[in-house]
Design an enzyme around this catalytic site. Structure first.
Site, short mmCIF file in Angstrom:
data_model
loop_
_atom_site.label_atom_id
_atom_site.label_comp_id
_atom_site.label_asym_id
_atom_site.label_seq_id
_atom_site.Cartn_x
_atom_site.Cartn_y
_atom_site.Cartn_z
N ARG A 48 0.82 -1.22 0.00
CA ARG A 48 0.00 0.00 0.00
C ARG A 48 0.85 1.27 0.00
O ARG A 48 0.48 2.26 -0.64
CB ARG A 48 -0.96 -0.02 1.20
CG ARG A 48 -1.98 -1.14 1.09
CD ARG A 48 -3.11 -0.99 2.07
NE ARG A 48 -4.08 -2.06 1.91
CZ ARG A 48 -5.20 -2.15 2.62
NH1 ARG A 48 -5.48 -1.22 3.53
NH2 ARG A 48 -6.04 -3.15 2.42
N ASP A 157 -14.90 11.00 10.96
CA ASP A 157 -13.95 9.98 10.52
C ASP A 157 -12.57 10.62 10.47
O ASP A 157 -12.43 11.84 10.26
CB ASP A 157 -14.33 9.44 9.14
CG ASP A 157 -13.69 8.08 8.87
OD1 ASP A 157 -14.36 7.05 9.14
OD2 ASP A 157 -12.54 8.03 8.41
#
Length: 288
Positions: A48, A157
């Site tokens: 990633r 978030d």
């Protein structure tokens, strides 16, 4: 693989990625977001973050570690966190929670709101908005006039991209498939974009999106009647989990309800204050 400098690579690939690099990244992620990484996640971290190295034009993970450590690395620490977390969500995920909210929690809150009282709900890891909009639709099932009363849902978030998606409130017909007909009326077709639907004005008035780190500062002043914090603390170590649970309880009104993920359990000092009132549902100060 060992480089000319003698640094052994933890994962084979385009970039040298040593155990020291992994420890540095894991420590930074834990400090920034509370997320604990085991060395078994090394391949995932490499795959990633290698994309981030290419995008940034960096030549090594050593350079990347130097970047995220510095003052100028604030934005990249945020990007790293987003890259290393998975935003798995859907409308009405773990539907028993929404059934419990509708049948056991909302009747009392609806009566309070209709009498002029304040009602607040919080989606503490809202991802791209499907959870808080599901909460809003559940509220509207019991209290259709909620948007005109003192009823609001805070959706937060850590990932600003997810917050932006939630605020945009645009979803495909496929994503909306779990939403019943009573809720679909709150999503309008998007002009010139077939197959996409936008949250209507009622939903937008009910839900407010904000960026928030659960292990950072919480600027909210008022208390909540309902908190959804699901499938988040599983990424934290035991001490951080206990910290988060213990921070929720002072933010909850007496009798407030906390919903957590199916694989999570409340732990630490909060156990003494939160009693089970349903499947992975807890009530502050008493049983439902």
């Amino acid at each position: 693989m060992t480089t000319a400098s003698g640094r052994a690579s933890l994962v084979e690939g385009e970039f040298v990625f040593t155990a020291e690099d992994f420890r540095h990244i894991a420590q930074t992620l834990h400090a920034h977001a509370g997320i604990a990484l085991s060395e078994g996640k090394a391949a995932l971290v490499y795959s990633r973050l290698a994309k981030r190295l290419r995008l940034l034009g960096l030549r090594s993970f050593r350079d990347y570690c130097a970047l995220i450590e510095g003052v100028e690395g604030v934005d990249e620490r945020q990007a790293m966190t987003a890259a290393l977390t998975t935003n798995v969500t859907r409308f009405y995920r773990e539907p028993h929670h929404f059934d419990h909210l509708r049948d056991h929690v909302m009747p009392e809150l609806a009566a309070r709101a209709r009498a002029g009282g304040r009602v607040r709900l919080w989606s503490a890891a809202c991802s791209n908005g499907q959870e808080p909009y599901s909460m809003a639709l559940t509220v509207l099932d019991v209290l259709p006039e909620a948007a005109d009363l003192d009823v609001r849902i805070l959706a937060t978030d850590i990932d600003p991209n997810m917050v932006a998606e939630g605020a945009a409130g645009i979803y495909s017909e496929e994503l909306l498939s779990p939403v019943p007909a009573s809720g679909r009326k709150h999503f309008d077709p998007v002009a010139a974009r077939p197959g996409l639907f936008s949250a209507d004005e009622t939903l937008r008035r009910l839900v407010t999106f904000r960026e928030l780190n659960l292990i950072g500062d919480w600027p909210m002043r008022g208390k909540f009647d309902v908190i959804f914090c699901r499938n988040v603390v599983i990424y934290f170590d035991d001490a951080t989990q206990e910290l988060v649970w213990s921070r929720f309880t002072p933010m909850m009104n007496p009798g407030a309800t906390l919903y957590i993920g199916h694989s999570e359990r409340v732990s630490g000092p909060a156990v003494a204050q939160l009693q089970t009132c349903g499947l992975t549902a807890y009530r502050l100060g008493g049983r439902a």
